[in-house]
Scaffold this active site. Structure first.
Site, PDB file in Angstrom:
ATOM      1  N   SER A 197      44.330  34.633  50.476  1.00 23.67           N
ATOM      2  CA  SER A 197      45.791  34.499  50.428  1.00 23.67           C
ATOM      3  C   SER A 197      46.455  35.681  51.117  1.00 23.67           C
ATOM      4  CB  SER A 197      46.249  34.396  48.974  1.00 23.67           C
ATOM      5  OG  SER A 197      45.646  33.282  48.370  1.00 23.67           O
ATOM      6  N   HIS A 230      40.711  27.320  49.118  1.00 20.53           N
ATOM      7  CA  HIS A 230      40.903  26.884  47.727  1.00 20.53           C
ATOM      8  C   HIS A 230      40.832  25.352  47.634  1.00 20.53           C
ATOM      9  CE1 HIS A 230      43.543  30.707  47.341  1.00 20.53           C
ATOM     10  NE2 HIS A 230      42.460  30.939  46.627  1.00 20.53           N
ATOM     11  N   ARG A 280      32.634  33.799  48.343  1.00 21.46           N
ATOM     12  CA  ARG A 280      32.663  33.766  49.801  1.00 21.46           C
ATOM     13  C   ARG A 280      31.709  34.768  50.442  1.00 21.46           C
ATOM     14  NH1 ARG A 280      38.624  35.102  50.104  1.00 21.46           N
ATOM     15  NH2 ARG A 280      37.847  36.219  48.306  1.00 21.46           N
ATOM     16  N   LYS A 340      48.690  42.309  40.556  1.00 23.45           N
ATOM     17  CA  LYS A 340      49.190  41.828  41.847  1.00 23.45           C
ATOM     18  C   LYS A 340      50.699  41.592  41.848  1.00 23.45           C
ATOM     19  CE  LYS A 340      45.109  39.550  43.696  1.00 23.45           C
ATOM     20  NZ  LYS A 340      44.522  38.299  44.155  1.00 23.45           N
TER      21      LYS A 340
HETATM   22  N1  COA Z   1      39.194  30.358  49.437  1.00 20.92           N
HETATM   23  C1  COA Z   1      40.119  31.216  49.855  1.00 20.92           C
HETATM   24  N2  COA Z   1      40.460  32.324  49.175  1.00 20.92           N
HETATM   25  C2  COA Z   1      39.839  32.542  48.023  1.00 20.92           C
HETATM   26  C3  COA Z   1      38.850  31.705  47.528  1.00 20.92           C
HETATM   27  C4  COA Z   1      38.530  30.566  48.286  1.00 20.92           C
HETATM   28  N3  COA Z   1      37.594  29.688  47.913  1.00 20.92           N
HETATM   29  N4  COA Z   1      38.399  32.207  46.367  1.00 20.92           N
HETATM   30  C5  COA Z   1      39.086  33.338  46.153  1.00 20.92           C
HETATM   31  N5  COA Z   1      39.946  33.540  47.154  1.00 20.92           N
HETATM   32  C6  COA Z   1      40.842  34.678  47.333  1.00 20.92           C
HETATM   33  C7  COA Z   1      42.120  34.530  46.590  1.00 20.92           C
HETATM   34  O1  COA Z   1      43.100  33.877  47.361  1.00 20.92           O
HETATM   35  C8  COA Z   1      42.484  35.973  46.365  1.00 20.92           C
HETATM   36  O2  COA Z   1      43.031  36.471  47.563  1.00 20.92           O
HETATM   37  P1  COA Z   1      44.080  37.663  47.547  1.00 20.92           P
HETATM   38  O3  COA Z   1      43.438  38.819  46.856  1.00 20.92           O
HETATM   39  O4  COA Z   1      44.300  37.870  48.968  1.00 20.92           O
HETATM   40  O5  COA Z   1      45.279  37.136  46.807  1.00 20.92           O
HETATM   41  C9  COA Z   1      41.156  36.670  46.190  1.00 20.92           C
HETATM   42  O6  COA Z   1      40.216  35.830  46.802  1.00 20.92           O
HETATM   43  C10 COA Z   1      40.757  36.882  44.770  1.00 20.92           C
HETATM   44  O7  COA Z   1      40.764  35.625  44.116  1.00 20.92           O
HETATM   45  P2  COA Z   1      40.634  35.526  42.543  1.00 20.92           P
HETATM   46  O8  COA Z   1      39.508  36.319  42.098  1.00 20.92           O
HETATM   47  O9  COA Z   1      40.677  34.101  42.166  1.00 20.92           O
HETATM   48  O10 COA Z   1      41.887  36.305  42.060  1.00 20.92           O
HETATM   49  P3  COA Z   1      43.288  35.748  41.819  1.00 20.92           P
HETATM   50  O11 COA Z   1      44.201  36.896  41.795  1.00 20.92           O
HETATM   51  O12 COA Z   1      43.646  34.650  42.748  1.00 20.92           O
HETATM   52  O13 COA Z   1      43.208  35.085  40.342  1.00 20.92           O
HETATM   53  C11 COA Z   1      42.748  35.180  37.974  1.00 20.92           C
HETATM   54  C12 COA Z   1      42.671  35.832  39.355  1.00 20.92           C
HETATM   55  C13 COA Z   1      44.187  34.928  37.534  1.00 20.92           C
HETATM   56  C14 COA Z   1      41.978  33.880  37.969  1.00 20.92           C
HETATM   57  C15 COA Z   1      42.034  36.221  37.123  1.00 20.92           C
HETATM   58  O14 COA Z   1      42.671  37.470  37.294  1.00 20.92           O
HETATM   59  C16 COA Z   1      42.011  35.874  35.681  1.00 20.92           C
HETATM   60  O15 COA Z   1      41.245  35.053  35.249  1.00 20.92           O
HETATM   61  N6  COA Z   1      42.855  36.549  34.899  1.00 20.92           N
HETATM   62  C17 COA Z   1      42.912  36.384  33.475  1.00 20.92           C
HETATM   63  C18 COA Z   1      42.343  37.604  32.749  1.00 20.92           C
HETATM   64  C19 COA Z   1      40.873  37.401  32.487  1.00 20.92           C
HETATM   65  O16 COA Z   1      40.475  36.501  31.793  1.00 20.92           O
HETATM   66  N7  COA Z   1      40.063  38.280  33.091  1.00 20.92           N
HETATM   67  C20 COA Z   1      38.622  38.179  33.019  1.00 20.92           C
HETATM   68  C21 COA Z   1      38.002  38.745  31.781  1.00 20.92           C
HETATM   69  S1  COA Z   1      38.326  40.436  31.554  1.00 20.92           S
END
Ligand code: COA
Length: 161
Positions: A130, A17, A92, A41
């Protein structure tokens, strides 16, 4: 002014991140780091703990234009409130692509004025997530290769207090 949102749960922030954040800061004029609640989550760290960890991990970048904010609800609505025209996402691998494509399309449909920018990770960080970090830590193995020092300290505090 080019304002972008980089959102995630950051439970916890990883070096992957942090790499995306640092590179985004070199592209946009202002970056809003959105600490979101994904309703599907369960979290280890509270929103405030996650914000603190990000803040401490970026202390060497205090001369750059970023803010860290908690958000609920839709990402495009948060972007709108913050006057952001870009959403930064890291991809990724192919498994991320499917999910990101769907989310990007949904966001485009919800607000066509907001563009999604995809960044590729550094090769070293491709496999980090994460959940992986939490699992490794759960089994008492060293996570220092995967997270910034303030995150390591937060883990030590949480599990030794
Ligand atoms: N390096 C390391 N890990 C990464 C990464 C990176 N560059 N990019 C993503 N990840 C990991 C995250 O840590 C997470 O890991 P985990 O599942 O083990 O916790 C996983 O990849 C998924 O990441 P992400 O897609 O960013 O999900 P998130 O749960 O961290 O965040 C929100 C998600 C909150 C940004 C997303 O759910 C959101 O926008 N919600 C609002 C509702 C919305 O608008 N939805 C879309 C329209 S319907």
């Amino acid at each position: 002014m080019k304002v972008a949102i980089y959102a995630g749960s950051f439970d916890p922030l990883t070096l992957g991140h942090l790499d995306i954040i640092k590179r985004s800061l070199n592209i946009v004029d202002k970056l809003i780091i959105g600490v979101g609640e994904n309703v599907r989550k369960k979290y280890l760290f509270t929103v405030q703990e996650r914000i603190n960890m990000i803040n401490l991990s970026l202390k060497d970048h205090s001369n750059q234009n970023f803010e860290i904010k908690a958000f609920n609800g839709l990402l495009v609505d948060f972007a709108n409130t913050e006057n952001a025209s870009f959403i930064v996402r890291g991809i990724r691998g192919v498994t991320d692509f499917d999910y990101e494509f769907q989310m990007g399309m949904a966001n485009q449909d919800l607000n066509s004025n907001i563009e999604t920018l995809f960044l590729l990770p550094k090769r070293d960080y491709i496999f980090i997530s994460s959940s992986t970090v939490k699992e490794i830590s759960y089994f008492k193995k060293d996570i220092s290769k995967y997270v910034p020092v303030p995150v390591l300290e937060a883990f030590n505090k949480k599990f030794n207090e």
